[in-house]
Motif scaffolding. Structure first.
Motif, PDB file in Angstrom:
ATOM      1  N   ASP A  73       0.835  -1.215   0.000  1.00  0.00           N
ATOM      2  CA  ASP A  73       0.000   0.000   0.000  1.00  0.00           C
ATOM      3  C   ASP A  73       0.862   1.255   0.000  1.00  0.00           C
ATOM      4  O   ASP A  73       0.528   2.252  -0.640  1.00  0.00           O
ATOM      5  CB  ASP A  73      -0.945   0.023   1.205  1.00  0.00           C
ATOM      6  CG  ASP A  73      -2.052  -1.011   1.099  1.00  0.00           C
ATOM      7  OD1 ASP A  73      -2.349  -1.450  -0.043  1.00  0.00           O
ATOM      8  OD2 ASP A  73      -2.615  -1.392   2.137  1.00  0.00           O
ATOM      9  N   PHE A  74       1.987   1.230   0.708  1.00  0.00           N
ATOM     10  CA  PHE A  74       2.915   2.363   0.693  1.00  0.00           C
ATOM     11  C   PHE A  74       3.485   2.562  -0.712  1.00  0.00           C
ATOM     12  O   PHE A  74       3.558   3.690  -1.210  1.00  0.00           O
ATOM     13  CB  PHE A  74       4.042   2.156   1.712  1.00  0.00           C
ATOM     14  CG  PHE A  74       5.081   3.240   1.672  1.00  0.00           C
ATOM     15  CD1 PHE A  74       4.789   4.529   2.098  1.00  0.00           C
ATOM     16  CD2 PHE A  74       6.363   2.975   1.212  1.00  0.00           C
ATOM     17  CE1 PHE A  74       5.746   5.535   2.065  1.00  0.00           C
ATOM     18  CE2 PHE A  74       7.330   3.975   1.179  1.00  0.00           C
ATOM     19  CZ  PHE A  74       7.027   5.249   1.600  1.00  0.00           C
ATOM     20  N   LYS A  79       3.462   5.665  -5.675  1.00  0.00           N
ATOM     21  CA  LYS A  79       3.274   5.637  -7.134  1.00  0.00           C
ATOM     22  C   LYS A  79       2.225   6.672  -7.546  1.00  0.00           C
ATOM     23  O   LYS A  79       2.395   7.366  -8.552  1.00  0.00           O
ATOM     24  CB  LYS A  79       2.851   4.238  -7.570  1.00  0.00           C
ATOM     25  CG  LYS A  79       2.698   4.086  -9.057  1.00  0.00           C
ATOM     26  CD  LYS A  79       3.814   3.243  -9.572  1.00  0.00           C
ATOM     27  CE  LYS A  79       3.634   2.979 -11.040  1.00  0.00           C
ATOM     28  NZ  LYS A  79       4.883   3.146 -11.747  1.00  0.00           N
ATOM     29  N   ASP A  80       1.162   6.799  -6.747  1.00  0.00           N
ATOM     30  CA  ASP A  80       0.125   7.798  -7.016  1.00  0.00           C
ATOM     31  C   ASP A  80       0.674   9.221  -6.942  1.00  0.00           C
ATOM     32  O   ASP A  80       0.114  10.139  -7.526  1.00  0.00           O
ATOM     33  CB  ASP A  80      -1.051   7.651  -6.036  1.00  0.00           C
ATOM     34  CG  ASP A  80      -1.836   6.364  -6.261  1.00  0.00           C
ATOM     35  OD1 ASP A  80      -1.682   5.733  -7.329  1.00  0.00           O
ATOM     36  OD2 ASP A  80      -2.605   5.977  -5.344  1.00  0.00           O
ATOM     37  N   ILE A  85       8.918   3.532  -6.050  1.00  0.00           N
ATOM     38  CA  ILE A  85       9.886   3.055  -5.066  1.00  0.00           C
ATOM     39  C   ILE A  85      10.623   1.848  -5.627  1.00  0.00           C
ATOM     40  O   ILE A  85      10.007   0.877  -6.067  1.00  0.00           O
ATOM     41  CB  ILE A  85       9.188   2.668  -3.744  1.00  0.00           C
ATOM     42  CG1 ILE A  85       8.385   3.834  -3.162  1.00  0.00           C
ATOM     43  CG2 ILE A  85      10.202   2.121  -2.732  1.00  0.00           C
ATOM     44  CD1 ILE A  85       9.175   4.970  -2.618  1.00  0.00           C
ATOM     45  N   THR A  86      11.951   1.907  -5.608  1.00  0.00           N
ATOM     46  CA  THR A  86      12.763   0.795  -6.076  1.00  0.00           C
ATOM     47  C   THR A  86      13.500   0.105  -4.930  1.00  0.00           C
ATOM     48  O   THR A  86      13.939  -1.033  -5.067  1.00  0.00           O
ATOM     49  CB  THR A  86      13.788   1.257  -7.128  1.00  0.00           C
ATOM     50  OG1 THR A  86      14.576   2.327  -6.576  1.00  0.00           O
ATOM     51  CG2 THR A  86      13.079   1.748  -8.384  1.00  0.00           C
ATOM     52  N   SER A 104      12.285   6.256  -8.525  1.00  0.00           N
ATOM     53  CA  SER A 104      12.418   6.918  -9.819  1.00  0.00           C
ATOM     54  C   SER A 104      11.197   7.808 -10.023  1.00  0.00           C
ATOM     55  O   SER A 104      10.167   7.630  -9.374  1.00  0.00           O
ATOM     56  CB  SER A 104      12.553   5.890 -10.947  1.00  0.00           C
ATOM     57  OG  SER A 104      11.418   5.060 -10.993  1.00  0.00           O
ATOM     58  N   PHE A 105      11.342   8.779 -10.921  1.00  0.00           N
ATOM     59  CA  PHE A 105      10.263   9.712 -11.201  1.00  0.00           C
ATOM     60  C   PHE A 105      10.264  10.044 -12.688  1.00  0.00           C
ATOM     61  O   PHE A 105      11.289   9.928 -13.366  1.00  0.00           O
ATOM     62  CB  PHE A 105      10.413  10.993 -10.368  1.00  0.00           C
ATOM     63  CG  PHE A 105      11.676  11.757 -10.654  1.00  0.00           C
ATOM     64  CD1 PHE A 105      11.704  12.754 -11.632  1.00  0.00           C
ATOM     65  CD2 PHE A 105      12.845  11.475  -9.969  1.00  0.00           C
ATOM     66  CE1 PHE A 105      12.869  13.456 -11.902  1.00  0.00           C
ATOM     67  CE2 PHE A 105      14.018  12.167 -10.234  1.00  0.00           C
ATOM     68  CZ  PHE A 105      14.027  13.161 -11.203  1.00  0.00           C
ATOM     69  N   ASP A 106       9.097  10.444 -13.196  1.00  0.00           N
ATOM     70  CA  ASP A 106       8.963  10.859 -14.588  1.00  0.00           C
ATOM     71  C   ASP A 106       8.936  12.367 -14.743  1.00  0.00           C
ATOM     72  O   ASP A 106       9.138  12.880 -15.840  1.00  0.00           O
ATOM     73  CB  ASP A 106       7.680  10.276 -15.203  1.00  0.00           C
ATOM     74  CG  ASP A 106       7.750   8.768 -15.333  1.00  0.00           C
ATOM     75  OD1 ASP A 106       8.868   8.233 -15.497  1.00  0.00           O
ATOM     76  OD2 ASP A 106       6.693   8.118 -15.254  1.00  0.00           O
TER      77      ASP A 106
END
Length: 181
Positions: A73-74, A79-80, A85-86, A104-106
């Motif tokens: 859930d975290f 992600k939302d 999270i990697t 990572s991020f977009d």
């Protein structure tokens, strides 16, 4: 929203209990890729609880060791928020519980609200927030503090002070992590 409150929201669930997790410092290393995406390495130093009773402490332990460290859930919640999270881990060093998170991020805006306006990246925080170190330039006004990085810098770094964890009645979470191992 200033960075302090965003950090506390991200790293603790305070909806159902009145105890709260806090920490001494948080450091970010943001590695930028050419297309506006990248990776972030976060180091959280000296995680503690400000709980006043055993029920609150149990809630903080559950939030830290079950939700933040192990829960899917975290991962979904992050992600939302645009953070994939990697890696996440806790470790004890010098008797203090610390945490590492990698994601990572977009879009750079998903990294604590960092904004890119060519040719600069910048992070704006409240005037009361303490910037301990950065590889950018710090600008201070009466209304805000701002870290500015030239776009030639490919790794943005900053470290923020969150709370004096040595003062008061904050409970170190290190001993509880050792119990779980």
């Amino acid at each position: 929203m200033n960075i302090f409150f965003k950090i506390i929201i991200v790293f603790s669930i305070i909806f159902s209990i009145s105890g709260c997790l806090t920490f001494n410092t948080i450091s970010y290393e943001v590695q930028l890729d050419p297309y506006g995406d990248g990776k972030v390495y976060v180091l959280i130093n000296d995680i503690r609880s400000d709980s006043f009773n055993q029920k609150e402490l149990e809630g903080d332990k559950k939030n830290l060791f079950e939700f933040l460290l192990k829960s899917n859930d975290f991962i979904k919640q992050m992600k939302d928020e645009g953070k994939s999270i990697t890696k996440r881990e806790l470790f004890v060093e010098d008797g203090k519980l610390n945490g590492k998170i990698q994601y990572s991020f977009d879009d750079i805006i998903n990294v604590e609200g960092i904004v890119y306006e060519s040719p600069y990246y910048f992070l704006t925080v409240a005037p009361s927030d303490s910037i301990l170190s950065t590889n950018g330039q710090v600008m201070v006004s009466k209304d805000y503090k701002r870290i500015v990085w030239d776009n030639s810098i490919k790794v943005l770094k900053f470290k923020m002070f969150v709370a004096d964890t040595e003062a008061g009645s904050l409970k170190s979470m290190a001993e509880f992590y050792q119990e779980k191992k």
